[in-house]
Design an enzyme around this catalytic site. Sequence first.
Site, PDB file in Angstrom:
ATOM      1  N   GLY A   1      -8.439  -1.722  21.116  1.00  0.00           N
ATOM      2  CA  GLY A   1      -7.349  -1.782  22.090  1.00  0.00           C
ATOM      3  C   GLY A   1      -6.461  -2.962  21.711  1.00  0.00           C
ATOM      4  O   GLY A   1      -6.295  -3.254  20.519  1.00  0.00           O
TER       5      GLY A   1
ATOM      6  N   TYR B   1       3.541   6.126  15.892  1.00  0.00           N
ATOM      7  CA  TYR B   1       2.395   5.234  15.648  1.00  0.00           C
ATOM      8  C   TYR B   1       1.106   5.939  16.086  1.00  0.00           C
ATOM      9  O   TYR B   1       0.109   5.952  15.356  1.00  0.00           O
ATOM     10  CB  TYR B   1       2.561   3.896  16.379  1.00  0.00           C
ATOM     11  CG  TYR B   1       1.365   2.973  16.176  1.00  0.00           C
ATOM     12  CD1 TYR B   1       1.076   2.457  14.918  1.00  0.00           C
ATOM     13  CD2 TYR B   1       0.519   2.650  17.237  1.00  0.00           C
ATOM     14  CE1 TYR B   1      -0.039   1.639  14.713  1.00  0.00           C
ATOM     15  CE2 TYR B   1      -0.593   1.828  17.043  1.00  0.00           C
ATOM     16  CZ  TYR B   1      -0.862   1.323  15.781  1.00  0.00           C
ATOM     17  OH  TYR B   1      -1.960   0.523  15.585  1.00  0.00           O
TER      18      TYR B   1
ATOM     19  N   VAL C   1       0.817  -1.224   0.000  1.00  0.00           N
ATOM     20  CA  VAL C   1       0.000   0.000   0.000  1.00  0.00           C
ATOM     21  C   VAL C   1       0.846   1.268   0.000  1.00  0.00           C
ATOM     22  O   VAL C   1       0.350   2.358  -0.279  1.00  0.00           O
ATOM     23  CB  VAL C   1      -1.016   0.060   1.177  1.00  0.00           C
ATOM     24  CG1 VAL C   1      -2.085  -1.009   1.048  1.00  0.00           C
ATOM     25  CG2 VAL C   1      -0.325   0.001   2.527  1.00  0.00           C
TER      26      VAL C   1
HETATM   27  N1  LIG Z   1      -3.314  -5.739  17.057  1.00  0.00           N
HETATM   28  C1  LIG Z   1      -3.622  -4.669  17.754  1.00  0.00           C
HETATM   29  O1  LIG Z   1      -3.454  -4.619  18.993  1.00  0.00           O
HETATM   30  C2  LIG Z   1      -4.226  -3.469  17.067  1.00  0.00           C
HETATM   31  C3  LIG Z   1      -4.802  -2.492  17.865  1.00  0.00           C
HETATM   32  C4  LIG Z   1      -5.341  -1.376  17.275  1.00  0.00           C
HETATM   33  C5  LIG Z   1      -5.325  -1.236  15.893  1.00  0.00           C
HETATM   34  N2  LIG Z   1      -4.747  -2.198  15.133  1.00  0.00           N
HETATM   35  C6  LIG Z   1      -4.724  -1.966  13.677  1.00  0.00           C
HETATM   36  O2  LIG Z   1      -5.399  -3.020  13.029  1.00  0.00           O
HETATM   37  C7  LIG Z   1      -4.873  -3.185  11.705  1.00  0.00           C
HETATM   38  C8  LIG Z   1      -4.544  -4.651  11.473  1.00  0.00           C
HETATM   39  O3  LIG Z   1      -3.546  -5.037  12.402  1.00  0.00           O
HETATM   40  P1  LIG Z   1      -3.378  -6.529  12.935  1.00  0.00           P
HETATM   41  O4  LIG Z   1      -3.416  -6.456  14.411  1.00  0.00           O
HETATM   42  O5  LIG Z   1      -4.280  -7.459  12.232  1.00  0.00           O
HETATM   43  O6  LIG Z   1      -1.844  -6.783  12.516  1.00  0.00           O
HETATM   44  P2  LIG Z   1      -1.132  -7.953  11.691  1.00  0.00           P
HETATM   45  O7  LIG Z   1      -1.571  -9.287  12.173  1.00  0.00           O
HETATM   46  O8  LIG Z   1       0.329  -7.619  11.755  1.00  0.00           O
HETATM   47  O9  LIG Z   1      -1.664  -7.733  10.199  1.00  0.00           O
HETATM   48  C9  LIG Z   1      -1.323  -6.573   9.489  1.00  0.00           C
HETATM   49  C10 LIG Z   1      -1.739  -6.712   8.036  1.00  0.00           C
HETATM   50  O10 LIG Z   1      -1.362  -5.503   7.343  1.00  0.00           O
HETATM   51  C11 LIG Z   1      -0.672  -5.848   6.152  1.00  0.00           C
HETATM   52  N3  LIG Z   1       0.318  -4.840   5.787  1.00  0.00           N
HETATM   53  C12 LIG Z   1       1.270  -4.274   6.570  1.00  0.00           C
HETATM   54  N4  LIG Z   1       2.032  -3.438   5.849  1.00  0.00           N
HETATM   55  C13 LIG Z   1       1.557  -3.476   4.569  1.00  0.00           C
HETATM   56  C14 LIG Z   1       1.920  -2.848   3.351  1.00  0.00           C
HETATM   57  N5  LIG Z   1       2.950  -1.983   3.294  1.00  0.00           N
HETATM   58  N6  LIG Z   1       1.223  -3.109   2.232  1.00  0.00           N
HETATM   59  C15 LIG Z   1       0.176  -3.977   2.287  1.00  0.00           C
HETATM   60  N7  LIG Z   1      -0.227  -4.605   3.392  1.00  0.00           N
HETATM   61  C16 LIG Z   1       0.460  -4.359   4.522  1.00  0.00           C
HETATM   62  C17 LIG Z   1      -0.006  -7.183   6.464  1.00  0.00           C
HETATM   63  O11 LIG Z   1       0.171  -7.913   5.257  1.00  0.00           O
HETATM   64  P3  LIG Z   1       1.567  -8.214   4.542  1.00  0.00           P
HETATM   65  O12 LIG Z   1       2.624  -8.231   5.610  1.00  0.00           O
HETATM   66  O13 LIG Z   1       1.367  -9.532   3.882  1.00  0.00           O
HETATM   67  O14 LIG Z   1       1.720  -7.108   3.568  1.00  0.00           O
HETATM   68  C18 LIG Z   1      -1.057  -7.869   7.338  1.00  0.00           C
HETATM   69  O15 LIG Z   1      -1.987  -8.528   6.512  1.00  0.00           O
HETATM   70  C19 LIG Z   1      -3.676  -2.239  11.607  1.00  0.00           C
HETATM   71  O16 LIG Z   1      -4.079  -1.060  10.943  1.00  0.00           O
HETATM   72  C20 LIG Z   1      -3.336  -1.954  13.062  1.00  0.00           C
HETATM   73  O17 LIG Z   1      -2.690  -0.718  13.223  1.00  0.00           O
HETATM   74  C21 LIG Z   1      -4.203  -3.317  15.676  1.00  0.00           C
END
Ligand SMILES: NC(=O)c1ccc[n+]([C@@H]2O[C@H](COP(=O)([O-])OP(=O)(O)OC[C@H]3O[C@@H](n4cnc5c(N)ncnc54)[C@H](OP(=O)(O)O)[C@@H]3O)[C@@H](O)[C@H]2O)c1
Length: 253
Positions: free
Chosen positions: A184, A153, A61
């Site tokens: 969270g 972040y 992205v």
């Molecule tokens: N986990 C938490 O505690 C938490 C809390 C609040 C908000 N969030 C938000 O929720 C969302 C999903 O996070 P998650 O917890 O599911 O994390 P995750 O398990 O690390 O998954 C992140 C996803 O984003 C994709 N991604 C990262 N960089 C990318 C890039 N440059 N281009 C395309 N795809 C990319 C990764 O795919 P590839 O690596 O295959 O590209 C992966 O599919 C994020 O926006 C995160 O900030 C997470």
Amino acid sequence: MPKIALITGATAGIGEACARLFAAQNYNLILTGRRTERLECLSSELRSTHHVQIQILTLDVRSKTEVEAQLSSLPEEWKAVDVLINNAGLSQGLDPIHEGNTDDWDTMIDTNVKGLLYVTRVVSPWMVKRKHGHIVNLGSIAGKETYANGNVYCATKHAVDSLNKGMRIDLLPYGIKVTAVHPGAVETEFSEVRFKGDTGRAKKVYEGFDPLVAEDIANTIWYVVSTPPHVNINELVVMPVAQAGAYYWHKEN
Ligand SMILES: NC(=O)c1ccc[n+]([C@@H]2O[C@H](COP(=O)([O-])OP(=O)(O)OC[C@H]3O[C@@H](n4cnc5c(N)ncnc54)[C@H](OP(=O)(O)O)[C@@H]3O)[C@@H](O)[C@H]2O)c1
């Protein structure tokens, strides 16, 4: 006609859980991420389990040209996207501002803010044309509060919070729904990515309490997407019971 959901970051965590849930609800899917093999495995599993149609797009992205080229190459009928889930995102590092790694800063800003914008810039005109659609932006508690060492972040997620409000206003005349979901702590690959593969440190984040799991957020997204046509949920903050805010935890240690 089945509806279409485009999910960024569908290779892991919340995005993958959304793909599973939306497929189970009979949505056709456009799944994106950088790890092609994971996209292929997930899509073949979901095609055979739920008999849905799936397009996979390997894209970073952060690359405006890649995002524009890949999304534009979709067959015309696939541009009738009903739901865009702007989920791809990450944190990298947890350092005080005077010690921060500027490459990490670039990665977070380019992914969480600019990447979300590039995808939205291509997909939102498709929705405007049809006067129909729903954009769900993944924010964070980090977009509502700022915590120590979370500086950049938190800034990116505050930007998502603001962009969510801006999209809601700009797309108002076209009947397009816009929602931010702010989780969270969710146990996914998130902390492993933040700590650059240090799984021991990542595991410690979730010790002593029950964190959210990816399916909790997918269920929340499904809830906001399935409201009646005249209802828009502008935003939701979703926490584990053991976490009241960025600084308030109840851990059994
Ligand atoms: N986990 C938490 O505690 C938490 C809390 C609040 C908000 N969030 C938000 O929720 C969302 C999903 O996070 P998650 O917890 O599911 O994390 P995750 O398990 O690390 O998954 C992140 C996803 O984003 C994709 N991604 C990262 N960089 C990318 C890039 N440059 N281009 C395309 N795809 C990319 C990764 O795919 P590839 O690596 O295959 O590209 C992966 O599919 C994020 O926006 C995160 O900030 C997470």
